[in-house]
Design an enzyme around this catalytic site. Structure first.
Site, PDB file in Angstrom:
ATOM      1  N   ASN A 175       0.908   5.728 -21.994  1.00  0.00           N
ATOM      2  CA  ASN A 175       2.025   6.344 -21.263  1.00  0.00           C
ATOM      3  C   ASN A 175       3.336   6.319 -22.061  1.00  0.00           C
ATOM      4  O   ASN A 175       4.412   6.278 -21.505  1.00  0.00           O
ATOM      5  CB  ASN A 175       2.172   5.719 -19.864  1.00  0.00           C
TER       6      ASN A 175
ATOM      7  N   GLU B 190      12.894  -9.704 -22.778  1.00  0.00           N
ATOM      8  CA  GLU B 190      12.250  -8.823 -23.757  1.00  0.00           C
ATOM      9  C   GLU B 190      13.150  -8.576 -24.978  1.00  0.00           C
ATOM     10  O   GLU B 190      12.661  -8.518 -26.108  1.00  0.00           O
ATOM     11  CB  GLU B 190      11.851  -7.511 -23.072  1.00  0.00           C
TER      12      GLU B 190
ATOM     13  N   LYS C 140       5.787   3.329 -27.530  1.00  0.00           N
ATOM     14  CA  LYS C 140       4.509   2.667 -27.764  1.00  0.00           C
ATOM     15  C   LYS C 140       3.743   3.378 -28.896  1.00  0.00           C
ATOM     16  O   LYS C 140       4.139   4.461 -29.332  1.00  0.00           O
ATOM     17  CB  LYS C 140       3.699   2.677 -26.457  1.00  0.00           C
TER      18      LYS C 140
ATOM     19  N   HIS D 214       7.739   2.019 -23.000  1.00  0.00           N
ATOM     20  CA  HIS D 214       7.954   0.845 -22.157  1.00  0.00           C
ATOM     21  C   HIS D 214       9.442   0.692 -21.885  1.00  0.00           C
ATOM     22  O   HIS D 214      10.260   0.943 -22.770  1.00  0.00           O
ATOM     23  CB  HIS D 214       7.461  -0.437 -22.849  1.00  0.00           C
TER      24      HIS D 214
HETATM   25  P1  GTP Z   1       5.822  -0.810 -18.878  1.00  0.00           P
HETATM   26  O1  GTP Z   1       7.204  -0.224 -19.032  1.00  0.00           O
HETATM   27  O2  GTP Z   1       4.924  -0.471 -20.045  1.00  0.00           O
HETATM   28  O3  GTP Z   1       5.852  -2.275 -18.540  1.00  0.00           O
HETATM   29  O4  GTP Z   1       5.176  -0.013 -17.668  1.00  0.00           O
HETATM   30  P2  GTP Z   1       5.464  -0.217 -16.128  1.00  0.00           P
HETATM   31  O5  GTP Z   1       6.479  -1.286 -15.901  1.00  0.00           O
HETATM   32  O6  GTP Z   1       5.747   1.152 -15.592  1.00  0.00           O
HETATM   33  O7  GTP Z   1       4.061  -0.691 -15.619  1.00  0.00           O
HETATM   34  P3  GTP Z   1       3.455  -2.172 -15.524  1.00  0.00           P
HETATM   35  O8  GTP Z   1       4.414  -3.167 -16.087  1.00  0.00           O
HETATM   36  O9  GTP Z   1       2.939  -2.350 -14.159  1.00  0.00           O
HETATM   37  O10 GTP Z   1       2.199  -2.066 -16.495  1.00  0.00           O
HETATM   38  C1  GTP Z   1       2.353  -2.291 -17.887  1.00  0.00           C
HETATM   39  C2  GTP Z   1       1.520  -1.293 -18.641  1.00  0.00           C
HETATM   40  O11 GTP Z   1       0.154  -1.552 -18.413  1.00  0.00           O
HETATM   41  C3  GTP Z   1       1.692   0.165 -18.205  1.00  0.00           C
HETATM   42  O12 GTP Z   1       2.778   0.798 -18.844  1.00  0.00           O
HETATM   43  C4  GTP Z   1       0.396   0.793 -18.625  1.00  0.00           C
HETATM   44  O13 GTP Z   1       0.448   1.217 -19.980  1.00  0.00           O
HETATM   45  C5  GTP Z   1      -0.583  -0.360 -18.519  1.00  0.00           C
HETATM   46  N1  GTP Z   1      -1.407  -0.221 -17.345  1.00  0.00           N
HETATM   47  C6  GTP Z   1      -1.031  -0.319 -16.051  1.00  0.00           C
HETATM   48  N2  GTP Z   1      -2.085  -0.123 -15.231  1.00  0.00           N
HETATM   49  C7  GTP Z   1      -3.145   0.110 -16.054  1.00  0.00           C
HETATM   50  C8  GTP Z   1      -4.529   0.382 -15.835  1.00  0.00           C
HETATM   51  O14 GTP Z   1      -5.002   0.460 -14.708  1.00  0.00           O
HETATM   52  N3  GTP Z   1      -5.300   0.552 -16.957  1.00  0.00           N
HETATM   53  C9  GTP Z   1      -4.789   0.473 -18.224  1.00  0.00           C
HETATM   54  N4  GTP Z   1      -5.588   0.656 -19.290  1.00  0.00           N
HETATM   55  N5  GTP Z   1      -3.498   0.225 -18.457  1.00  0.00           N
HETATM   56  C10 GTP Z   1      -2.702   0.056 -17.391  1.00  0.00           C
HETATM   57 MG    MG Z   2       6.381  -3.223 -16.767  1.00  0.00          MG
END
Ligand code: GTP
Ligand code: MG
Length: 148
Positions: A112, A126, A9, A115
């Site tokens: 974080n 994707e 990212k 992805h």
């Molecule tokens: P990805 O691999 O990025 O999809 O992450 P994930 O699968 O571990 O998490 P998820 O798909 O649930 O969420 C997608 C992304 O949204 C996360 O990687 C975070 O960067 C962001 N995200 C999740 N929760 C929060 C939140 O509470 N606040 C913010 N700002 N971002 C969030």
């Molecule tokens: Mg995700």
């Protein structure tokens, strides 16, 4: 062989972690079949994160992922989807174990670092969103005989 979509990212690119992250997946024994540094358009971001459209942080997510280039990749290997998720660590870096990418380099959930697709269906979707078929390559590495 199974494929997954991984993306460093904007925060990971800005923090000069592309090499470190690629290196971890290489050393694990996974096989890189596509990669590019690119800007994510608002349209692509909204499609990619479509499942989070109703979440309160959706706008922030789209703004963030479009704010600076990302490094998009397709990796191949046995069980690569689930294993890459393990190597990434929990979504929130504060819960991510040391030794994982988010555990070692991340601090907050909004930044974080990486992805990764969370299922075979997301991986297919994707990869199709980010790569044209001709951007993916097939090739043999002899070292794979020492991995499988
Ligand atoms: P990805 O691999 O990025 O999809 O992450 P994930 O699968 O571990 O998490 P998820 O798909 O649930 O969420 C997608 C992304 O949204 C996360 O990687 C975070 O960067 C962001 N995200 C999740 N929760 C929060 C939140 O509470 N606040 C913010 N700002 N971002 C969030
Ligand atoms: Mg995700």
């Amino acid at each position: 062989m199974e494929k997954t979509f991984l993306m460093v990212k904007p925060d990971g690119v800005q923090r000069e972690l592309i090499g470190e992250i690629v290196s971890r997946f290489e050393k694990k024994g996974f096989h890189l079949v596509g990669a590019k540094l690119m800007s994510v358009s608002k349209e692509l971001a909204e499609q990619h994160y479509g499942e989070h459209k109703e979440r309160p942080f959706f706008g922030e997510l789209v703004d963030f992922i479009t704010s600076s280039p990302v490094f998009a990749m397709v990796w191949q290997g046995e069980n690569v989807i689930a294993t890459a998720r393990q190597m990434m660590g929990s979504t929130n870096p504060k819960d991510a174990a040391p030794g994982t990418i988010r555990g070692d380099f991340g601090v907050t959930v909004g930044k974080n670092i990486i992805h990764g697709s969370d299922s075979p269906e997301s991986a297919e979707r994707e990869i199709g969103l980010f790569f044209k078929e001709e951007e993916l390559v097939e090739y043999t590495k002899l070292i794979n005989n020492w991995i499988y």
